[in-house]
Write an enzyme that holds these catalytic residues in place. Structure first.
Site, mmCIF file in Angstrom:
data_model
loop_
_atom_site.group_PDB
_atom_site.id
_atom_site.type_symbol
_atom_site.label_atom_id
_atom_site.label_comp_id
_atom_site.label_asym_id
_atom_site.label_seq_id
_atom_site.Cartn_x
_atom_site.Cartn_y
_atom_site.Cartn_z
ATOM 1 N N THR A 160 -9.636 1.680 41.397
ATOM 2 C CA THR A 160 -9.919 3.046 40.922
ATOM 3 C C THR A 160 -9.703 3.992 42.101
ATOM 4 O O THR A 160 -8.560 4.359 42.376
ATOM 5 C CB THR A 160 -11.347 3.181 40.348
ATOM 6 O OG1 THR A 160 -12.292 2.697 41.300
ATOM 7 C CG2 THR A 160 -11.472 2.411 39.049
ATOM 8 N N LYS A 186 -12.006 -5.223 43.650
ATOM 9 C CA LYS A 186 -11.919 -3.774 43.774
ATOM 10 C C LYS A 186 -13.314 -3.259 44.089
ATOM 11 O O LYS A 186 -14.323 -3.906 43.785
ATOM 12 C CB LYS A 186 -11.349 -3.125 42.516
ATOM 13 C CG LYS A 186 -12.134 -3.294 41.261
ATOM 14 C CD LYS A 186 -13.205 -2.269 41.058
ATOM 15 C CE LYS A 186 -12.593 -0.867 41.126
ATOM 16 N NZ LYS A 186 -13.689 0.132 41.085
ATOM 17 N N THR A 197 -20.473 -7.917 42.845
ATOM 18 C CA THR A 197 -19.896 -6.632 43.211
ATOM 19 C C THR A 197 -19.145 -6.035 42.046
ATOM 20 O O THR A 197 -19.100 -6.592 40.965
ATOM 21 C CB THR A 197 -18.953 -6.779 44.401
ATOM 22 O OG1 THR A 197 -18.646 -5.467 44.864
ATOM 23 C CG2 THR A 197 -17.667 -7.466 43.987
ATOM 24 N N GLU A 283 -15.417 4.535 49.494
ATOM 25 C CA GLU A 283 -14.917 5.885 49.234
ATOM 26 C C GLU A 283 -15.044 6.764 50.473
ATOM 27 O O GLU A 283 -16.134 6.974 50.993
ATOM 28 C CB GLU A 283 -15.676 6.503 48.050
ATOM 29 C CG GLU A 283 -15.193 5.936 46.723
ATOM 30 C CD GLU A 283 -15.906 6.505 45.511
ATOM 31 O OE1 GLU A 283 -15.334 6.441 44.433
ATOM 32 O OE2 GLU A 283 -17.042 6.998 45.663
ATOM 33 N N ASN A 405 -16.459 12.453 45.315
ATOM 34 C CA ASN A 405 -17.517 12.323 44.317
ATOM 35 C C ASN A 405 -18.046 13.631 43.763
ATOM 36 O O ASN A 405 -18.775 13.642 42.775
ATOM 37 C CB ASN A 405 -18.650 11.470 44.875
ATOM 38 C CG ASN A 405 -18.228 10.022 44.908
ATOM 39 O OD1 ASN A 405 -17.888 9.457 43.882
ATOM 40 N ND2 ASN A 405 -18.197 9.429 46.094
ATOM 41 N N THR A 410 -14.337 15.395 36.668
ATOM 42 C CA THR A 410 -13.734 16.614 36.108
ATOM 43 C C THR A 410 -12.320 16.820 36.611
ATOM 44 O O THR A 410 -11.852 16.105 37.477
ATOM 45 C CB THR A 410 -14.608 17.825 36.458
ATOM 46 O OG1 THR A 410 -14.956 17.753 37.839
ATOM 47 C CG2 THR A 410 -15.855 17.795 35.639
#
Lengths: 410, 410
Positions: A160, A186, A197, A283, A405, A410
């Site tokens: 992702t 992932k 995970t 991230e 994040n 959106t």
């Protein structure tokens, strides 16, 4: 890892490396870009299967379906995975969709439904666009290109916000037979696994009993996937599936087998490598942070402390800034709720002592800065209070984590 | 708060508003800028005192010293506070420095050492520059300018990365006597209190027994300061001190007194206002986030869930981005480790339902965006599982949080 000589790392290995496995991926339209978003691992024989799942109370629909498949007879032939949509908190329709996804895959591969596992990852709370998913599944058998190219497409398909694919592969000898163990995973965000995970898949051609595989998977998860954190958030979709084709031809592995320790170490290596890769590719992360805790009352206590330090937003921000701010490290140790002696704590950043006997030590700031600017930082905490030890992995907290994040959905 | 009519808010009130109290602050050179970094609250009579302290295993030196002072006879005349240096993890020298700070203040104010409390906040692990601290303390009596100007200087002096001072004041009538309760606090980072917040001071002129004051302080802390989080990190220096001068002349307050409930509600209002102000002014924050949880099995369970949601980095990032990403909210509820029914959860953002019976509800994204862009966002979680409820306060996770903490020490 001193046991590394028990097995050999295969740098280019993939989940398709163990005998009997193929993998593939394609783009079916769940992601807005043209990146792969649907993939499968396929085994030419029924593979002994085991899995661990998130402990989040709101388990996503695919977990229920996969749990049923594995419970039916402990074997799997295929796993189908989509990214871009988690099919979580989607109610009865989501459950029906997960069953439909499994049925479509069973049709496409000519299998019984109970031989198929399904997994999803992505946004929570939106229904899967089933026309795209089913349309994509029809194309999966053709996408199972032989060997590593197909596995590479699979590893891409499950990502992702990940930046890089995560794979690991080792070989070892079990009573004269070459056995291969490989995995793909992932991660990226909502990573604070508790029992498993985000999504990880381990394949092997070893002959191993289902009970032994399930037991090994649980133990290994506790010291690998359950010891990483990106942001402290435990996903609704965490799932780790292991599949063993048995085509290596060894005598059945189980505790007590002469090569069991080697196999367990090799299995742990694959899981640990994937777990570290998830942490490093958290991230927004710019570096991998490893926290080792020793001298705790028990291993479990050490694990709790290591996870508290690795999860501290202040420690993570300091690591982003390459700031040797050990005060935040000891503050995190102190709030873990575990027994410590406040007067006997040593902290090292790599090889640089910054605290001895809970007292500050003068250190070379330039040297510390240079070390902390590296791509891997190790924080050592020695409590001098017992024999418990643990290692946890995480990453720094960066502007990019916030950027990703603040605008994910959106 | 339906009990607000039991007392009156005094918008401009300060810790010097209750009878008998003065406060002041000055710059002694601990901060690099010219901002105040040393302050004191002084009471013209021995004030009944109570305190709660951090549960972090590594309590800073001033906490030990303050605990001793209050333990000696439950009374205080003065509290001296510095910012810019936490005097934490500073070993025996740090402890000696905290005692020296207390002794200097006792000298300056003409008090016994046991009548003085000390508090520190700032960087962990550096020794206090005692020449500057003691030099500053000598000037404190003169800095106790009468009334609110001095109290304003005090409120400034205790700040670190805070942007605004935090004060609260109310009055009420206790058996015909006007009683005033006021407070000042600082927060900003390393805020996830467990028994007390970073630093907070409450003054009142009520007559109240030490036991009643301590009991009330503990109960109130559980539902106010202990329900806020900025970054999940519990400080080594958290301390909340309450002082009651007794000059209001009421009959002694304790549970059972006819006005006890009013006093407790007024006291809670002061603490809650300060706690909310700390959350709103969290490091880098752009808005206050409030999470209410109802329908949990117990209040304690509701508190655990509310704190998990308010502490989620993913929820906090979404709030920064004004993203109605309720999937992250329910994921946080689900990982709190508390009993829930996965099928009966409602979530509202302000008045906008986004989830009913654990199923997504269509909502107007524009309306949600407008609501989430406000300066206060309320997340309602209704579990339909019991009668337990709780409210927690926090803030969004922003680029500025990372910027502040990637470069705090260096």
């Amino acid at each position: 890892m001193e046991v590394v000589s028990l097995f050999q790392v295969v740098p280019e290995g993939t989940v398709a490396s163990p005998q009997g496995f193929q993998a593939g991926g394609l783009h079916c339209g769940l992601k807005k870009t043209s990146r792969n978003d649907l993939g499968a691992i396929y085994c030419e024989v029924p593979a002994t299967a085991a899995a661990v799942y998130t402990t989040n109370a709101f388990q996503a629909a695919p977990l229920k379906v996969t749990r049923e498949s594995i419970a039916s007879n402990g074997r799997l032939r295929a796993v189908v995975v989509n990214s871009g949509n988690a099919n979580a908190c989607t109610g009865r329709q989501g459950e029906a969709d997960a069953y439909a996804m499994r049925a479509a895959a069973a049709d496409a591969f000519g299998l019984a439904a109970s031989e198929v596992a399904v997994a999803s990852t992505g946004v929570i709370g939106e229904l899967l666009p089933m026309d795209r998913v089913v349309g994509g599944i029809v194309g999966l058998p053709a996408a199972l290109a032989a060997g590593d190219e197909g596995a590479d497409q699979f590893a891409q398909a499950i990502l992702t916000t990940d930046l890089v694919k995560k794979e690991s592969c080792v070989t070892l000898t079990v009573d004269g037979h070459e056995v291969t163990i490989a995995g793909a995973a992932k991660g990226s965000g909502m990573i604070h696994p508790n029992m498993a995970t985000m999504l990880a898949f381990v394949t092997t051609d070893a002959v191993i009993s289902q009970q032994a595989l399930q037991g090994l998977l649980g133990q290994t998860t506790d010291v690998t996937f359950n010891m990483i954190t990106v942001d402290g958030d435990t996903s609704t979709n965490d799932m780790l599936i292991a599949m063993a084709s048995g085509l290596a031809g060894n005598t059945e592995l189980a505790p007590g087998h002469p090569d069991w320790d080697s196999f367990a170490a090799a299995f742990r290596h694959v899981c640990q490598t994937l777990a570290q890769a998830i942490a490093r590719d958290g991230e927004g992360a710019t570096r991998l942070v490893e926290v080792t805790v020793s001298g705790a009352v028990t291993d479990q206590s050490a694990r709790a402390i290591a996870k508290t330090v690795i999860g501290s937003s202040l420690v993570k921000s300091a690591m982003f800034g390459a700031d040797a701010n050990w005060g935040r490290i000891i503050a995190a140790v102190g709030r873990a709720g575990e027994p410590v002696n406040p007067d006997t704590v040593d902290i090292k950043l790599g090889d640089i002592p910054v605290l001895i006997g809970s007292q500050p030590v003068a250190f070379d700031e330039e040297q510390a800065l240079a070390y902390l600017q590296g791509d891997t930082v190790v924080i050592h905490v020695e409590l001098h209070y017992g024999a418990g030890q643990a290692t946890a992995w995480g990453c720094d907290l960066t502007y990019d984590y916030v950027r990703i994040n603040a605008a994910y959905r959106t």
